[in-house]
Design an enzyme around this catalytic site. Sequence first.
Site, PDB file in Angstrom:
ATOM      1  N   ASP A 216       0.849  -1.185   0.000  1.00  0.00           N
ATOM      2  CA  ASP A 216       0.000   0.000   0.000  1.00  0.00           C
ATOM      3  C   ASP A 216       0.888   1.240   0.000  1.00  0.00           C
ATOM      4  O   ASP A 216       1.772   1.383   0.857  1.00  0.00           O
ATOM      5  CB  ASP A 216      -0.912  -0.002   1.231  1.00  0.00           C
ATOM      6  N   ASN A 224      -2.548  12.684  -4.983  1.00  0.00           N
ATOM      7  CA  ASN A 224      -3.669  13.073  -5.833  1.00  0.00           C
ATOM      8  C   ASN A 224      -4.189  14.462  -5.482  1.00  0.00           C
ATOM      9  O   ASN A 224      -4.520  15.258  -6.368  1.00  0.00           O
ATOM     10  CB  ASN A 224      -4.802  12.052  -5.708  1.00  0.00           C
ATOM     11  N   ASP A 233      -1.613   8.827 -11.361  1.00  0.00           N
ATOM     12  CA  ASP A 233      -1.573   7.678 -12.278  1.00  0.00           C
ATOM     13  C   ASP A 233      -0.147   7.397 -12.742  1.00  0.00           C
ATOM     14  O   ASP A 233       0.260   6.237 -12.884  1.00  0.00           O
ATOM     15  CB  ASP A 233      -2.467   7.946 -13.492  1.00  0.00           C
ATOM     16  N   GLU A 259      -4.212   2.475  -4.841  1.00  0.00           N
ATOM     17  CA  GLU A 259      -2.786   2.331  -4.550  1.00  0.00           C
ATOM     18  C   GLU A 259      -2.462   0.990  -3.911  1.00  0.00           C
ATOM     19  O   GLU A 259      -1.397   0.817  -3.310  1.00  0.00           O
ATOM     20  CB  GLU A 259      -2.326   3.462  -3.625  1.00  0.00           C
TER      21      GLU A 259
END
Length: 356
Positions: A216, A224, A233, A259
């Site tokens: 993770d 973001n 991305d 993620e």
Amino acid sequence: MSVGISSLVEHVIRLTQHRDRDRLDSALTEAMMDLLAPQEVTLVGVVSEAGQRYWLPWIRRERGGELQTLSDPLWVQVPQLQRLEDDPHRRHCLESLQPVEISPVAGSTDCLTLVPLFEDAREHGLGVIEIRSAQRLGPAELNMLGRLLSVYRNMQGMLDYSECDALTGLLNRKSFDDAFFKMLRDGSAEPSTPLSAEQVERRHAAAPTYWLAMLDVDHFKQVNDVHGHSIGDEVLLLLARLLKGTLRSLDRVFRFGGEEFVVLLRCPDEAGALSALERFRGRMADYTFPQVGHITVSVGVTALRAGDSPSAARERADQAVYYAKEHGRNQVHSYEQLIARGVLQIDSKVGGVELF
């Protein structure tokens, strides 16, 4: 070597019936034996480990014989395989993406034709077909082989589309359960060919063979929020490349969404699994992502058990990830080690785990 259209159509139909890569490879090999009538057909794949690429003989069929699986990816010792550069003919075929004909060597009358499995420089599935025949393959035989390969490549493309994540190219969540149960089945199955005493001892010493890791990305929401989803991305795409470049090609890497990533590793012991994951964690922490800088990842790993379920294994690994997140992030932890240290407690009533 004349072959009827009906035979070609029959093999095309067989190729299009398979939704499994191993069965697709077997069907292609059987079709070439039946339609081209050579002495021998061998499929040779390419695997990588520690930045080095090796040839992995995969399937062979000799005239009058049965289909043989030459290498068991579960137990093969990759560094003992032939390196890519040590076979210039195969390497030229792979790099030129064109057929290569090899004249008979002294003491042999057989011709050898090498054909690339694919017509593009793929990251996965690289390999060549070796066709040994008493005579050179003529234009008609090469044309028929090309048609078979077109169908085979189309089927592989369909599998790529259905099994792979559109952004990263990693395997997707939908394909995870099938891979999980296949690994459990292969890990407990007996080999198709007899093993020597040394191989049997090594095989038993290697169990458990598979490990499940969950990864993770730390503070990914901030990426973001601050830089936008397009940069996020790009981070995920670069992370996927780091993963594929760090792990071995026989390991399976999945993107579960966002993620979160899952890895099925082929390692003989816990130390090997932790070493591979720690190597990736370090590369991730050292990598400078464009416009973002340094990003870390928290990792949890657990051994796969006989009779395991995907959800149970993921839950164990996820608890190790949670522990890493709660204790500073940018860490790799083993569920089994955390249990042994008394840091995690098994809740037998619900099958879950609680943190002290």
